[in-house]
Design a protein around this motif. Structure first.
Motif, short mmCIF file in Angstrom:
data_model
loop_
_atom_site.label_atom_id
_atom_site.label_comp_id
_atom_site.label_asym_id
_atom_site.label_seq_id
_atom_site.Cartn_x
_atom_site.Cartn_y
_atom_site.Cartn_z
N ILE A 303 47.78 -84.49 -24.71
CA ILE A 303 47.41 -85.06 -23.29
C ILE A 303 45.67 -84.17 -22.79
O ILE A 303 45.98 -83.13 -23.45
N GLU A 304 44.59 -84.98 -23.30
CA GLU A 304 43.42 -84.01 -22.94
C GLU A 304 43.31 -84.02 -21.71
O GLU A 304 43.11 -84.71 -21.01
N ILE A 305 43.27 -82.09 -21.52
CA ILE A 305 42.92 -82.11 -20.92
C ILE A 305 41.34 -81.37 -20.14
O ILE A 305 40.35 -81.33 -20.77
N VAL A 306 41.09 -80.51 -18.86
CA VAL A 306 39.55 -80.69 -18.44
C VAL A 306 39.45 -79.00 -19.25
O VAL A 306 38.53 -79.18 -19.78
N GLY A 307 39.68 -78.41 -19.06
CA GLY A 307 40.18 -77.19 -20.01
C GLY A 307 39.26 -76.07 -18.47
O GLY A 307 39.24 -76.20 -17.38
N ASP A 308 38.66 -74.89 -19.25
CA ASP A 308 38.19 -73.33 -18.97
C ASP A 308 37.04 -74.26 -17.45
O ASP A 308 36.15 -74.71 -17.66
N ILE A 309 37.38 -73.77 -16.99
CA ILE A 309 36.60 -74.26 -15.17
C ILE A 309 36.09 -72.94 -14.77
O ILE A 309 36.59 -72.10 -14.17
N PRO A 310 34.57 -72.09 -15.36
CA PRO A 310 34.41 -70.17 -15.22
C PRO A 310 34.33 -70.47 -13.68
O PRO A 310 34.04 -71.80 -12.97
N ALA A 311 34.61 -69.23 -12.91
CA ALA A 311 34.22 -68.97 -11.31
C ALA A 311 32.89 -69.14 -11.19
O ALA A 311 32.79 -67.64 -12.29
N LYS A 425 42.37 -85.50 -17.72
CA LYS A 425 40.83 -86.33 -18.03
C LYS A 425 41.14 -87.64 -17.81
O LYS A 425 39.87 -88.44 -17.24
N ALA A 426 42.77 -88.57 -18.13
CA ALA A 426 43.14 -90.03 -17.92
C ALA A 426 43.08 -89.97 -16.14
O ALA A 426 42.35 -90.92 -15.49
N VAL A 427 42.83 -89.02 -15.65
CA VAL A 427 42.69 -89.25 -14.15
C VAL A 427 42.08 -88.87 -13.49
O VAL A 427 41.54 -89.55 -12.24
N LEU A 428 40.64 -88.37 -14.33
CA LEU A 428 39.37 -88.57 -14.01
C LEU A 428 38.58 -89.50 -14.20
O LEU A 428 38.00 -90.59 -13.04
N ALA A 429 38.99 -90.55 -15.48
CA ALA A 429 38.80 -91.93 -15.68
C ALA A 429 39.04 -92.46 -14.86
O ALA A 429 38.50 -93.54 -13.93
N CYS A 430 40.72 -92.44 -14.34
CA CYS A 430 41.37 -93.67 -13.03
C CYS A 430 40.14 -93.34 -11.61
O CYS A 430 39.87 -93.64 -11.17
N ILE A 431 40.17 -92.27 -11.51
CA ILE A 431 39.41 -91.85 -10.30
C ILE A 431 38.21 -92.58 -10.92
O ILE A 431 36.95 -92.76 -8.87
N ASN A 432 36.65 -92.26 -11.69
CA ASN A 432 35.61 -92.88 -11.74
C ASN A 432 36.26 -94.63 -11.48
O ASN A 432 35.11 -95.58 -10.80
N VAL A 433 36.80 -94.99 -12.31
CA VAL A 433 36.89 -96.76 -12.07
C VAL A 433 37.32 -97.23 -10.54
O VAL A 433 36.39 -97.81 -10.18
#
Length: 691
Positions: A303-311, A425-433
């Motif tokens: 599954i493709e995930i967001v990955g590293d989000i620097p603080a 990232k699929a969740v973010l795509a659903c939020i977009n739609v």
């Protein structure tokens, strides 16, 4: 009970009216202009404070802030919008083809800056789907997505840096454009994006966004298509690769949609009963992140995930300004669209709550927001449709809501951001739609638009089809051009009407719509409901000639007969006998001219100029030609209801050399009364109008 009006006054020509009621000529205009400029350039404490409050509105509204009355509503609304900004910021970053962290940055810096410089009390700024989509197209053109790249490789980090460099350059150039437009007072340019264009553009762009998110929702690794027909190219690419769908990501998308759609519908239908909307987006993000982390779905099912989000905060850096020549054209479209949407939203809520905004100051506010944010790796921002609606419905009162919104995003940036590492990232795509609901429902306005204006309906359809079939930028340009063409067509084919008088009144109306009105004997009263310029002068001349019944052949015949009559009248002997036969040439010519005159029964032409909003040199010269032609056949020309600019241009074009200045009247009834009195008796020093 009926009432009556009786008016008894002198007949007013334009000259006589100006003498009686006009202003005196300005003899000291130069002095006043100099004083005015000196006053504007005066340096004083009061002038500085006034300028500061005008250009930095926070110094105007913050001292007047009603703490006890507004603080609770602003706090709740700001926190609610801030919670929504987190998932939407990361989701719209995918539309921009950059990493999700940059969406969080864009949800923070522009919000703070607009709070300081903006004039809209209920405007929520940040990431917006349409602007993000347009920016993403530019990014994909200059830095295309490679098919195979390890997200943890050093090449991936450099690739992301290039992409955000381009997106930041678009934001910086857009901000520069807006600031230049502010300096030149060019905020009116956004008015060329009419309401049908904006709504059709948003609706069509929503379809582009939906199609572009299908690959993320299905777990497909496909290149993003740009340019003409990108909508269909993306759709075909997705259909061809359906057998490669990642089942796990498809299930995640279906579950996310099953949660997001009904809850958002509840938020819309019960928004008046809910104190704050249910934060379903952030709850979905949290739950999905926890599920993926707990079950290791990313490693098991790829599954493709967001990955590293620097603080922490981003370090200031210069955008890729070397790309300015390549992105300038697209950035102009992004600037106009972003500004038009922002000002439209601000005006809607300003009218609703009884305050006013300053469109030119909005240019400065959004220009500074984009230009400054670009140095902190942000992409272009604008007012956002969904969050602005939520901010207002949640009880927001002032721009202070932006402070609480930015605090929520700041906490995520400094502390919570890294926890979203496993967010699919699929969740973010659903939020977009699901965030496009309002945009996709623009079709509901079409039946009403068709009923009100067929031309505006056509503008909507042409814009929508152009954006969907071609691409976002070109489709918008086609929509604007088509809209301008409809305006030109409306001014080119304006109806020319004959006016008749209502009995015992000074009211004159078109005869085709008022059959009880009557024509004044011997006078043809004409009105033209539009401007007269080079584009429609031929149509205007054709309509006037048709209504007057003056064909070129008839003009030549009457002109010839008139000249012959004048020649015969100048002779001393009217009738002579030659060789015992009477010469009847004069009588025959006179009878012919009188028969021509009685055939038309036309002695005067009165043109009502009340609907002529402007005239150019070509139109003024046409008036002169018509006046000359009418004089050749013995028909006098009169004008009425001319506005000062139209009259000034006609006078400067030499009309007064061919027309008596005393034939220009203040109203149609003044002119008609004057013409009738001239027919009945010789002109006197004073005349009166009786109604």
């Amino acid at each position: 009970m009926s009432a009556s009006v009786a008016v008894y006054r002198d007949i007013f020509t334009e000259d006589r009216f100006k003498q009686a009621y006009g202003s005196e000529e300005d003899t000291g205009g130069g002095v006043r202009l100099r004083d005015k400029l000196a006053g504007r350039c005066r340096c004083s404490r009061e002038a500085f404070l006034h300028l500061l409050r005008e250009r930095v509105p926070i110094f105007r509204w913050l001292p007047r802030y009603k703490l006890r009355k507004w603080i609770l509503g602003d706090t709740i609304a700001g926190l609610t919008v801030g919670i929504l900004h987190i998932p939407q910021g990361m989701a719209f970053a995918l539309l921009t083809s950059v990493a999700p962290i940059f969406g969080l940055y864009t949800s923070f810096f522009p919000v703070v800056l607009y709070m300081i410089f903006g004039t809209g009390h209920h405007v929520s700024t940040g990431t917006f789907a349409v602007v993000s989509l347009m920016t993403g197209s530019v990014v994909e053109q200059l830095v295309p997505t490679p098919l195979e790249m390890n997200s943890s490789s050093p090449e991936a980090a450099g690739f992301e840096a290039q992409r955000i460099g381009v997106a930041s350059a678009v934001a910086l150039l857009s901000g520069i454009f807006m600031i230049c437009m502010f300096a030149l007072h060019l905020g009116f340019l956004s008015t060329y994006l009419s309401e049908p264009i904006v709504k059709a553009f948003i609706s069509a762009a929503a379809f582009h966004v939906t199609i572009s998110q299908l690959q993320s929702m299905l777990g497909l690794r496909l290149p993003r298509h740009t340019g003409n027909f990108s909508f269909f190219k993306t759709l075909v690419s997705v259909m061809e690769n359906l057998p490669h769908t990642n089942t796990a990501e498809l299930i995640i998308s279906l579950v996310s949609l099953a949660v997001l759609v009904p809850v958002k519908e509840i938020n819309v239908r019960f928004r008046h009963r809910l104190r704050t909307p249910i934060p379903v987006e952030i709850l979905t993000v949290i739950i999905a992140t926890c599920v993926v982390y707990a079950s290791s779905l990313d490693s098991i099912y790829n599954i493709e995930i967001v990955g590293d989000i620097p603080a922490g905060f981003p370090r200031p850096q210069l955008p890729a300004i070397n790309t300015f020549p390549a992105i300038a054209g697209d950035t102009v479209a992004i600037t106009l669209v972003g500004y038009a949407l922002s000002v439209s939203l601000a005006m809607i809520y300003a009218d609703k709550h009884g305050y006013s905004i300053q469109p030119n100051q909005e240019l400065l506010a959004h220009g500074i927001s984009n230009a400054v944010s670009a140095f902190f790796t942000c992409f272009p921002s604008s007012a956002t449709l969904a969050t602005t609606n939520i901010l207002e419905s949640a009880g927001g009162h002032t721009q202070l809501c932006g402070l609480f919104t930015s605090l929520v995003v700041l906490v995520v940036l400094l502390l919570i951001g890294p926890l979203f590492y496993f967010l699919p990232k699929a969740v973010l795509a659903c939020i977009n739609v699901t965030s496009l609901r309002q945009m996709l429902l623009q079709f509901q306005d079409l039946p009403e638009l068709w009923r009100i204006s067929k031309l505006d309906f056509m503008v909507w359809i042409v814009t929508w089809l152009s954006v969907v079939v071609l691409n976002v930028d070109l489709g918008l340009a086609i929509g604007v051009i088509f809209s301008m063409m409809t305006i030109i067509c409306r001014t080119q084919r304006v109806a020319c009407s004959v006016l008749g008088r209502a009995s015992n009144t000074e009211i004159y109306r078109p005869l085709e719509n008022h059959n009880k009105c009557y024509e004044v004997p011997g006078v043809k009263i004409l009105t033209y409901n539009g401007p007269i310029y080079y584009g429609n002068r031929s149509f205007f001349r054709e309509q006037m000639s048709k209504l007057l019944g003056l064909t070129p052949e008839k003009i030549r015949r009457r002109e010839k007969a008139k000249k012959a009559l004048e020649k015969q009248e100048s002779e001393t002997v009217i009738c002579t006998v030659e060789r015992g036969i009477a010469n009847t040439s004069f009588s025959s010519v006179s009878d012919f001219f009188k028969s021509e005159a009685s055939e038309n029964d036309l002695e005067a032409v009165l043109i009502d100029c009340s609907s002529v909003i402007f005239i150019d040199v070509a139109g003024a010269r046409l008036f002169t030609q018509m006046c000359t032609q009418c004089q050749k056949i013995g028909v006098s020309v009169y004008l009425a209801n001319c506005n000062e600019n139209v009259l000034k241009i006609m006078t400067s074009s030499g009309l007064m050399s061919h027309m008596n200045p005393q034939h220009i009247f203040v109203t149609v009834h003044d002119a008609v009364t004057y013409i009738q009195q001239q027919k009945e008796k010789p002109p006197e020093n004073t005349s009166t109008v009786w109604v």
